[in-house]
Design a protein around this motif. Sequence first.
Motif, PDB file in Angstrom:
ATOM      1  N   ASN A  12     -74.777  27.666 -17.122  1.00 28.67           N
ATOM      2  CA  ASN A  12     -74.680  28.136 -18.496  1.00 28.67           C
ATOM      3  C   ASN A  12     -73.439  27.626 -19.220  1.00 28.67           C
ATOM      4  O   ASN A  12     -73.243  27.943 -20.397  1.00 28.67           O
ATOM      5  CB  ASN A  12     -74.689  29.669 -18.520  1.00 28.67           C
ATOM      6  CG  ASN A  12     -75.978  30.232 -17.981  1.00 28.67           C
ATOM      7  OD1 ASN A  12     -77.058  29.675 -18.209  1.00 28.67           O
ATOM      8  ND2 ASN A  12     -75.893  31.336 -17.251  1.00 28.67           N
ATOM      9  N   SER A  13     -72.605  26.888 -18.515  1.00 27.75           N
ATOM     10  CA  SER A  13     -71.359  26.424 -19.116  1.00 27.75           C
ATOM     11  C   SER A  13     -71.227  24.914 -18.923  1.00 27.75           C
ATOM     12  O   SER A  13     -71.283  24.415 -17.795  1.00 27.75           O
ATOM     13  CB  SER A  13     -70.156  27.133 -18.472  1.00 27.75           C
ATOM     14  OG  SER A  13     -68.942  26.600 -18.926  1.00 27.75           O
ATOM     15  N   THR A  14     -71.068  24.203 -20.030  1.00 29.71           N
ATOM     16  CA  THR A  14     -70.842  22.763 -19.953  1.00 29.71           C
ATOM     17  C   THR A  14     -69.369  22.503 -19.681  1.00 29.71           C
ATOM     18  O   THR A  14     -68.497  22.948 -20.429  1.00 29.71           O
ATOM     19  CB  THR A  14     -71.257  22.068 -21.259  1.00 29.71           C
ATOM     20  OG1 THR A  14     -72.642  22.322 -21.502  1.00 29.71           O
ATOM     21  CG2 THR A  14     -71.020  20.583 -21.189  1.00 29.71           C
ATOM     22  N   ARG A  15     -69.084  21.777 -18.630  1.00 33.80           N
ATOM     23  CA  ARG A  15     -67.699  21.465 -18.283  1.00 33.80           C
ATOM     24  C   ARG A  15     -67.356  20.031 -18.624  1.00 33.80           C
ATOM     25  O   ARG A  15     -68.207  19.131 -18.515  1.00 33.80           O
ATOM     26  CB  ARG A  15     -67.452  21.698 -16.791  1.00 33.80           C
ATOM     27  CG  ARG A  15     -66.708  23.000 -16.514  1.00 33.80           C
ATOM     28  CD  ARG A  15     -67.623  24.200 -16.739  1.00 33.80           C
ATOM     29  NE  ARG A  15     -68.860  24.114 -15.985  1.00 33.80           N
ATOM     30  CZ  ARG A  15     -68.948  24.400 -14.693  1.00 33.80           C
ATOM     31  NH1 ARG A  15     -67.875  24.774 -14.028  1.00 33.80           N
ATOM     32  NH2 ARG A  15     -70.104  24.338 -14.067  1.00 33.80           N
ATOM     33  N   THR A  16     -66.109  19.828 -19.020  1.00 31.62           N
ATOM     34  CA  THR A  16     -65.576  18.489 -19.278  1.00 31.62           C
ATOM     35  C   THR A  16     -64.467  18.230 -18.270  1.00 31.62           C
ATOM     36  O   THR A  16     -63.490  18.985 -18.203  1.00 31.62           O
ATOM     37  CB  THR A  16     -65.016  18.370 -20.708  1.00 31.62           C
ATOM     38  OG1 THR A  16     -66.044  18.685 -21.644  1.00 31.62           O
ATOM     39  CG2 THR A  16     -64.491  16.969 -20.966  1.00 31.62           C
ATOM     40  N   LEU A  17     -64.616  17.167 -17.490  1.00 31.91           N
ATOM     41  CA  LEU A  17     -63.641  16.826 -16.453  1.00 31.91           C
ATOM     42  C   LEU A  17     -62.967  15.503 -16.793  1.00 31.91           C
ATOM     43  O   LEU A  17     -63.430  14.749 -17.642  1.00 31.91           O
ATOM     44  CB  LEU A  17     -64.319  16.725 -15.085  1.00 31.91           C
ATOM     45  CG  LEU A  17     -65.117  17.945 -14.598  1.00 31.91           C
ATOM     46  CD1 LEU A  17     -65.626  17.705 -13.185  1.00 31.91           C
ATOM     47  CD2 LEU A  17     -64.272  19.210 -14.668  1.00 31.91           C
ATOM     48  N   LEU A  18     -61.867  15.245 -16.101  1.00 36.14           N
ATOM     49  CA  LEU A  18     -61.120  14.008 -16.309  1.00 36.14           C
ATOM     50  C   LEU A  18     -60.880  13.333 -14.963  1.00 36.14           C
ATOM     51  O   LEU A  18     -60.424  13.979 -14.011  1.00 36.14           O
ATOM     52  CB  LEU A  18     -59.773  14.302 -16.989  1.00 36.14           C
ATOM     53  CG  LEU A  18     -58.816  13.107 -17.129  1.00 36.14           C
ATOM     54  CD1 LEU A  18     -59.414  12.055 -18.066  1.00 36.14           C
ATOM     55  CD2 LEU A  18     -57.454  13.566 -17.629  1.00 36.14           C
ATOM     56  N   ALA A  19     -61.202  12.060 -14.902  1.00 33.79           N
ATOM     57  CA  ALA A  19     -60.908  11.254 -13.709  1.00 33.79           C
ATOM     58  C   ALA A  19     -59.905  10.174 -14.090  1.00 33.79           C
ATOM     59  O   ALA A  19     -60.020   9.552 -15.151  1.00 33.79           O
ATOM     60  CB  ALA A  19     -62.185  10.602 -13.162  1.00 33.79           C
TER      61      ALA A  19
END
Length: 729
Positions: A448-455
């Motif tokens: 239910n939650s869109t996550r934004t990650l960083l690589a």
Amino acid sequence: MGILTLAALILTPVNGLSAAQAQAPRTAVETATTAADSVGITISGTNSSELSPGQDLLLTVAVQNNTDAAIPIGRVDVYLADLALTTRAALESWLRPDADANSGDQMLSVPTTQAIPAGANTNLSITVPAASLGLTDQNAWGARGVAAILTVDDVVRSEGRGTFVWSPGSATTPVRLASIMPITTPESATGLITAKALESYTSSVGLLSRQLDSVIDLPTMAIAIDPQIIASIRVLGSKAPASAVAWLDRLATASNDIFPLGYADADISLQAQAGASTLRAPTSFAQAIDPSLFVVPSNTPVPETTSDVPSVTSRTSTKTTPSPTPTPGPTVTPGETVIPTTSDLLAWNYTSTTIGWPSAGQVASTDLDVFAASGLTTTILSSGNVEQSDVFTPNTAVTLPTGLGLVSDSALSSAIRAAADATTDHDWRVSMSEAASLLAIVSAENPNSTRTLLATFDRSSPTPANRVEQTMAAVAGLSWADAVSLQAAQESTPATTVTFQNEAIDSGRVTLARSLLDREGAVADFATILADPIVVTSPQRLDLLALLDTSWNVQSSAWADHVAASLASSFDLMHAVTVTTRGPIIVVGSQVDLRITLNNALEQAVTVRTEVVPSNGRLVVGDTLETIIQPNSAQAVSVPLSAAVGNGDVVLRVTLFTLNGTPLGQPAPIDVTVRADWEGVGASIFAILVVGFFGFGIWRNIISRRREHSAEASAGENAAGQLAVTPDV
């Protein structure tokens, strides 16, 4: 993804494997633990890291025999993890298990067909039928673990583990992934890259060319560029290598988001923890500019200077920046010499200049204040610098006391870096499978939650990653991942379950960095005696930044040696103006002028103030003197001295100062012997001599006159007597 060409054993499942054999637990097999055994085994999906119902699982098992003996014919058992890997911790435990970890359910066993020679490696192709897999569309979507165990004579020689993503067609919530690639050069002790090195780095197979080739125009890959590269090319003027100029032109056309690292990729946390109140930056490049290299060619047209372009927040391949309206610029005359300023050499159309990227896991809370004071309001952190209170993976964005933080996902970054650096297709698939599984777990853990990650890619040791484009294309092709820009990561909702965690750099490293900063301040004070201080202070600043390069983090011993050499060199610089007069000197009289010789070993004139302090009251010294000493020459100064109390020995301590009162080195002692009463004694002797001389003259006159009077008297008596005896005529 291409199918790996198999140049090794091709294996098929053994028909008629009993159920008891298929389910035999690993504990029934002895495990080899001797140090002599060094057999590596890895496993990956041959075609894809994603598997759907009804598909056979195609696996590639690579065996590396690092021993000095051949591995006899044995068998490879393939296992499926008992449970889906639904958490990041479960994935980590599966891929890097303890010694006695359960390998799951055995799906099949296949024999090897020939021995593996010592030092050789082989790739085995294994197909697990869909029926043997035991997964259906009723099983939950997500990451699954698979293992391959090599057994010879009932002894386990090696076990390898991998993953794939079971995808029965369920809807997923894609994870948004931003990424950053640093473009840097290897560490150096000097603040400018030489023309020879630039020519090598920007050749068709050079480091910088390969780095730029791997990321240019990847719309969701941000570039973090070392400004030292840009300035080093521009400062060479017309002598800049053609390949370097072309490389810089290519970078200018890139559609990627671009932001600057610190000059020479100087570690901003190291500066802060070493005591800097603001981050260091270049002050000038004047000492490195040859005016003859900046003469306007005769065929140069008069340029038009564009108006200032507003800051661009995002640049992608689908977005164009409107061209600014040309405005009349300064007239450039062919043959004229146009010297670039420091701003000219460092100027670039950056997407943002407010992002700071310190070394991973080394940021203290007090560092953030230094970053903010230097204009950096967004700080890129590693996972080690934050503490997570929730079971779900948070967004990359976090709120810091001084602005915004972007947390690089360390596990995901490591997997993506490994894939980009892979030298074989199989190694790439192994790492790519781990990255895909990590993203699947994040997608599934909270749909239910869109996550934004960083690589982020590694910057501790600059190397060209050969499979960056292939890796990022594979990530973008996953149904559970979307590649996004760095700006999108900055604009994501800050995580509320993450708190900043203090980290500190090794105290020994901080101490050495502090000595560099302190010495730079001392050199700046010293340089005030010079006619042109920037000639000394600007290269000192550039070399300081080069020695703070993050690439030195993994070379502690070599870095310490270069720091020591830098400190020794600056020490010699600050002792280039000296007092060369030495004692002993005898001072006779109550007032004399003492001549002291000062030496200047520098290439430019200096202005110093000389102060002489006696060790006792026998001598009184006049006012301090301001002296100009020409380059590479000596200058004598006269210091008025007055004898005050008696005779004896005095040590004059001669100290040179800058005009603002900073001492130049330690005082130079001059031994002096005072004979103040010799003047009175000499005068008395002289007076006695004068009196004696004149007295002797008077005495001689008196004696002479007496003799004259006596002679006259005698002559008169003789005349009278003669008259008495002479007869009258």
